[in-house]
Design an enzyme around this catalytic site. Structure first.
Site, PDB file in Angstrom:
ATOM      1  CG  HIS A  66      14.337  19.392  59.459  1.00 11.39           C
ATOM      2  ND1 HIS A  66      15.252  20.274  60.003  1.00 11.39           N
ATOM      3  CD2 HIS A  66      14.587  18.179  60.013  1.00 11.39           C
ATOM      4  CE1 HIS A  66      16.013  19.612  60.876  1.00 11.39           C
ATOM      5  NE2 HIS A  66      15.630  18.334  60.891  1.00 11.39           N
ATOM      6  N   GLY A  76      32.059  49.743  37.826  1.00 15.47           N
ATOM      7  CA  GLY A  76      30.753  50.039  37.261  1.00 15.47           C
ATOM      8  C   GLY A  76      30.750  50.019  35.749  1.00 15.47           C
ATOM      9  NE  ARG A  77      28.486  46.415  31.741  1.00 17.33           N
ATOM     10  CZ  ARG A  77      29.427  45.836  30.997  1.00 17.33           C
ATOM     11  NH1 ARG A  77      30.499  45.290  31.568  1.00 17.33           N
ATOM     12  NH2 ARG A  77      29.325  45.810  29.676  1.00 17.33           N
ATOM     13  CE  LYS A  95      27.061  35.577  37.783  1.00 21.46           C
ATOM     14  NZ  LYS A  95      27.753  36.826  37.402  1.00 21.46           N
ATOM     15  CB  THR A 102      27.664  42.494  28.102  1.00 24.67           C
ATOM     16  OG1 THR A 102      28.198  43.527  27.271  1.00 24.67           O
ATOM     17  CG2 THR A 102      28.576  42.319  29.316  1.00 24.67           C
TER      18      THR A 102
END
Length: 475
Positions: A453, A276-277, A50, A40
């Site tokens: 930074h 859900g699964r 994605k 899957t």
């Protein structure tokens, strides 16, 4: 009759990782898969979704360029066929890569449906070119690994048709881009699809039965994510219950009971069920090997340190496992490594599920590792909590999407129990937090290290500086 050291049933992430590691340790491995290697995650879940979400991010970037940065860019249209072709190429190249890796490792891949005939024996109904040879029987000298994965759950009265009513398995493959979508389920999968369709211009309603979306995450994560989705125009409905629906000629009409007890009627071109699964064990004939499942259909290990079932020598990985396993591909990789090493003999540490990162790839993204604030308090910890807005650092202002870093630590400078992130690209930031929680670091330990930074990760460093009593920019 054929023999092997290890027989792995299921070629998804948990199965093929078990096979690869076991083969690398010198074991003779047979991997049985009835569909496509990769399961899957590779073909219907993680990778294609994605890829689509990356395309959605590009679409969002065009709007941001125009509306925020003065770049006079417009989006003429989305070429759905070209988008799909790119997505499928990514999946195909990954698929070929995994198959080549298995071949190089000399894992014997058998195409067909497997069922257990005993604690060490498996019968395979062959498919594809091997079908002519009929059923084959295999005997495992060391053990059998169950890795048959899961399928989407649905709700009573909802029958997916792959067009108007779809599950997460077929949502990416439904025809074209709908103008409107009703998403049932506010977990990671539902939120990601809601985010994708909104980026592509659809009107989106997101319905979640719990009192907040991503209900397994920290409450502040849910709050920030809800705010971000609503800002983008997603109609988020928590504490809402699906009542019924009917398929129309041009879409779906559904009724939802809202948090206020009112009945809301929603019409959309597509209804996506993301509630859900469920583990897949049908056809395995677990009873023939002396195995049972729990009431939810999971195969529960007798020994979580080895992921070994009540039948010695039969192990389980991936979506067949109940919580605390997470049903995540990267957790399955870790489980596969553990089981392979257990079968081969070298020492292997159990999977520490508390340190496995959890990510939702929506816009904004969420990422977390460890305990939420509520979980920490429920477990009896006295905690210090610090929440750092991403917009408190310069790079967060550049992105302009809001978000936060939240740290939950034991009171008085004790170890870090959980880190929770919301904002752009936080999926790429969470690995540091995994090490912080996994190595029982304290805020002062993290504060000693300098973050670059300007970056978004600087907000992580600032959050720990404040907890360590060395706050710089955070008021």
């Amino acid at each position: 009759m054929d023999t092997a050291d290890v027989i792995v049933i299921g070629g998804g992430t948990g199965g093929y990782s078990t096979a690869l590691r076991a083969a690398a340790l010198g074991l003779d491995v047979v991997l049985v898969e009835r569909d496509k290697i990769g399961g899957t995650c590779l073909h219907r879940g993680c990778i294609p979704s994605k890829a689509m979400l990356h395309a959605a991010e590009l679409v969002d970037g065009i709007a941001e360029a125009r509306d925020r940065w003065g770049v006079k860019a417009t989006l003429d249209s989305v070429d759905w066929s070209a988008l799909v072709a790119t997505r499928d190429d990514i999946v195909t190249r990954n698929h070929r890569g995994v198959e080549a890796h298995l071949a190089h490792a000399r894992v014997r891949v058998v195409r067909g449906s497997a069922r257990l005939t005993g604690p060490r024996t498996v019968q395979v109904e062959l498919s594809g070119p091997e079908r002519a040879s009929g059923a084959s029987r295999f005997v495992a000298r060391r053990g059998i690994v169950l890795a048959t994965g899961s399928r989407p759950r649905t709700l009573p009265g909802l029958v997916p048709d792959g067009r108007r009513v779809v599950t997460s398995d077929d949502a990416l493959f439904a025809p074209g881009l709908p103008a409107s979508v009703l998403v049932l389920g506010g977990g990671a999968i539902g939120v990601e699809y809601a985010s994708f369709h909104r980026s592509m211009g659809a009107e989106v309603t997101l319905v979640e039965a719990a009192d907040r979306i991503v209900p397994l995450e920290d409450a502040d994560v849910s709050r920030h994510l809800t705010r971000g989705l609503k800002k983008r125009g997603v109609d988020v409905r928590a504490s809402a219950r699906f009542l019924d629906s009917e398929v129309l000629e041009d879409g779906v009409r559904a009724r939802v009971r809202t948090a206020r007890g009112e009945t809301l009627t929603v019409e959309a071109e597509r209804l996506l069920v993301a509630v859900g699964r469920a583990p897949v064990t049908d056809g395995l004939d677990l009873g023939a090997a002396g195995l049972t499942t729990d009431a939810r259909g999971f195969v529960v290990p007798r020994d979580w340190a080895r992921l070994e079932t009540e039948v010695p020598g039969i192990h389980v990985v991936g979506d067949l496992l109940p919580p605390p396993s997470l049903g995540l591909a990267h957790a399955s990789f870790a489980e596969g490594l553990l089981v392979a090493e257990t079968l081969a003999g070298p020492p292997s540490a159990p999977v520490d599920y508390a340190t496995v990162p959890r990510v939702t790839y929506s816009s904004p993204q969420t990422a977390a590792v460890g305990l939420s604030e509520a979980e920490a308090r429920t477990r009896g910890h006295e905690v210090d909590v610090n929440t750092m807005p991403l917009t408190a650092v310069a790079k967060g202002m550049v992105h302009g999407q809001g978000g936060m870093v939240k740290v939950v630590a034991e009171a008085g400078g004790g170890r870090v129990l959980g880190v929770h992130l919301v904002g752009p690209h936080v999926s790429e930031m969470v690995a540091e937090s995994q090490l912080i929680v996994g190595w029982d670091a304290e805020p002062a330990d993290v504060a000693r290290h300098v973050h670059p930074h300007p970056t978004l990760s600087e907000a992580v460093g600032e959050a720990f500086l404040t907890l360590a009593g060395r706050g710089l920019h955070q008021q």
